[in-house]
Scaffold this active site. Structure first.
Site, PDB file in Angstrom:
ATOM      1  N   TYR A 123       0.797  -1.224   0.000  1.00 35.95           N
ATOM      2  CA  TYR A 123       0.000   0.000   0.000  1.00 35.95           C
ATOM      3  C   TYR A 123       0.832   1.277   0.000  1.00 35.95           C
ATOM      4  O   TYR A 123       0.274   2.374   0.036  1.00 35.95           O
ATOM      5  CB  TYR A 123      -0.958  -0.009   1.202  1.00 35.95           C
ATOM      6  CG  TYR A 123      -2.093  -0.980   0.999  1.00 35.95           C
ATOM      7  CD1 TYR A 123      -1.845  -2.341   0.895  1.00 35.95           C
ATOM      8  CD2 TYR A 123      -3.400  -0.560   0.888  1.00 35.95           C
ATOM      9  CE1 TYR A 123      -2.859  -3.245   0.698  1.00 35.95           C
ATOM     10  CE2 TYR A 123      -4.431  -1.464   0.689  1.00 35.95           C
ATOM     11  CZ  TYR A 123      -4.151  -2.801   0.595  1.00 35.95           C
ATOM     12  OH  TYR A 123      -5.170  -3.695   0.383  1.00 35.95           O
ATOM     13  N   LYS A 170       3.265 -15.082   3.893  1.00 33.36           N
ATOM     14  CA  LYS A 170       3.536 -15.899   2.696  1.00 33.36           C
ATOM     15  C   LYS A 170       5.055 -16.042   2.590  1.00 33.36           C
ATOM     16  O   LYS A 170       5.659 -15.825   1.537  1.00 33.36           O
ATOM     17  CB  LYS A 170       2.916 -15.216   1.460  1.00 33.36           C
ATOM     18  CG  LYS A 170       2.932 -16.039   0.198  1.00 33.36           C
ATOM     19  CD  LYS A 170       1.899 -17.144   0.166  1.00 33.36           C
ATOM     20  CE  LYS A 170       2.117 -18.060  -1.034  1.00 33.36           C
ATOM     21  NZ  LYS A 170       1.268 -19.267  -1.015  1.00 33.36           N
ATOM     22  N   ASP A 203      -2.763 -18.605   2.191  1.00 35.20           N
ATOM     23  CA  ASP A 203      -3.729 -19.404   1.415  1.00 35.20           C
ATOM     24  C   ASP A 203      -4.406 -20.446   2.310  1.00 35.20           C
ATOM     25  O   ASP A 203      -5.625 -20.627   2.274  1.00 35.20           O
ATOM     26  CB  ASP A 203      -3.105 -20.033   0.163  1.00 35.20           C
ATOM     27  CG  ASP A 203      -1.643 -20.394   0.312  1.00 35.20           C
ATOM     28  OD1 ASP A 203      -1.046 -20.069   1.354  1.00 35.20           O
ATOM     29  OD2 ASP A 203      -1.079 -21.016  -0.603  1.00 35.20           O
ATOM     30  N   ASP A 227      -6.356  -6.744   4.588  1.00 38.64           N
ATOM     31  CA  ASP A 227      -7.481  -6.155   3.863  1.00 38.64           C
ATOM     32  C   ASP A 227      -8.383  -7.270   3.321  1.00 38.64           C
ATOM     33  O   ASP A 227      -9.609  -7.260   3.493  1.00 38.64           O
ATOM     34  CB  ASP A 227      -6.908  -5.303   2.714  1.00 38.64           C
ATOM     35  CG  ASP A 227      -7.931  -4.329   2.157  1.00 38.64           C
ATOM     36  OD1 ASP A 227      -9.037  -4.244   2.706  1.00 38.64           O
ATOM     37  OD2 ASP A 227      -7.612  -3.654   1.165  1.00 38.64           O
TER      38      ASP A 227
END
Ligand code: NAD
Length: 331
Positions: A123, A170, A203, A227
């Site tokens: 962001y 991740k 995931d 988000d």
């Protein structure tokens, strides 16, 4: 008397901020509202997306209730929402996701809180077109920002008798950036020996959430995953109309719902005001007005549980104003 900045926003923003303001006033809290606005409508009138009056008001009052602001997709000005969070270093985006009895969902008794890092990650908006057919964007992860968001999550867990914090990452693929975030989470967790740190790849986290959300209590993660998981979790408890949020910094806070400006229902008196009303309750807690905050929460819960005055997204047929009035009646 509290001085509070009210940013109405656009889309459903004016409708839900009017509701939240009326509900706060019904508790008897004395507020001097400074009503300001930003976004595309302001740009069309004043030639700037965020007028100086907005910055002046936020800097003076330090407490803000905010409606959603539309961000143009793929072009145009950058997100006002993200800019305010970065400018005022509101590093902790706190989003409690709780089942409200009476709502439609296959799940019961969900009670978790997402702590989303709010100032960096993807962001920061540093992107460039590297050729006609390629583009790059930068994901920034710093030790300072990672440590402070993980600390916020652990402090919340400690103060609310939670047993586990789940860090979502991740780092199997993004070994350096998400790896740093994960290392910071491990480091902070050592200061809290009574709270388990659970590590989960994003995931798998999505699958676990839709299979069994009740296994989670406190989730801490980077900006983009936070988000996405927020909207996913909103879906688990009955929709975006229900989930509140707060952007907290060291000496300033902006309270706003998870949802956006919902252009598909804007101006139709259809928006569910719950998310912003519950964000107001978070704001009252922040101000130390616990009794009034609880009054708001209980009135919202009772109204939804009774089911007579609820909006369409909850399976009812009431308007925003009718639902708001029912909540005010209970207060
Ligand atoms: P959205 O949250 O506005 O809407 C998604 C869906 O949820 C829509 O079907 C909408 O009708 C529904 N919904 C949302 N809030 C609701 C409510 N209170 N009551 C009933 N239904 C509700 O997401 P979007 O459509 O992806 O985004 C629209 C705009 O909002 C975009 O410009 C986006 O950038 C902006 N946005 C702003 C914020 C913010 O101001 N903090 C947050 C998210 C999105």
């Amino acid at each position: 008397m509290y001085n509070i900045t009210l940013i109405q926003g656009d889309g459903i923003g004016p409708e839900v901020t009017n509701s939240a303001k009326a509900v706060i006033e019904a508790t008897g809290l004395e507020v001097c509202w400074d009503i300001v606005n930003a976004g595309i409508h302001i740009y069309e009138k004043e030639g700037v997306v965020v007028p100086d009056s907005v910055f002046d008001s936020i800097e003076k009052n330090k407490v803000v209730l905010k409606g959603p602001i539309t961000t143009p997709i793929g072009k145009g000005f950058r997100s006002v929402n993200v800019m305010l969070r970065k400018k005022y270093n509101l590093f902790s985006n706190v989003r409690p996701v709780k089942t409200i009895p009476g709502t439609k969902s296959p799940f019961k008794n969900i009670d978790l809180v997402i702590f989303r890092e709010n100032t960096e990650g993807l962001y920061i908006g540093i992107e460039k077109q590297t050729s006609e057919n390629s583009a790059e964007s930068i994901k920034l992860v710093t030790r300072d920002a990672s440590i402070r968001i993980v600390k916020s999550a652990f402090e919340y867990a400690k103060n609310n008798n939670k047993e586990k914090v789940t860090v979502v990452h991740k780092a199997n693929i993004l070994k350096i950036s998400d790896g740093l975030f994960l290392d910071c989470a491990r480091e902070v967790s050592e200061e809290y020996p009574n709270i388990e740190l659970e590590e989960m790849i994003v995931d798998n986290m999505c699958m676990q959430l839709v299979l069994n959300p009740n296994q989670f209590e406190v989730i801490v993660t980077t900006n983009l995953y936070g988000d996405i998981l927020s909207d996913l979790c909103a879906g688990l408890v009955g929709g975006l109309g229900l989930v509140p949020g707060a952007n907290i910094g060291d000496n300033m806070a902006i309270f706003e719902a998870v949802h956006g400006s919902a252009p598909d229902i804007a101006g139709k008196n259809l928006a569910n005001p719950t998310a912003l009303i519950l964000s107001s309750a978070m704001m009252l807690n922040h101000l130390g007005e616990r009794e009034k905050a609880n009054k708001i929460i209980n009135s919202v819960f009772e109204t939804i549980q009774k089911g007579k005055y609820i909006t369409k997204d909850l399976g009812g047929s009431s308007t925003t104003i009718e639902m708001t009035n029912a909540i005010i009646e209970k207060i």
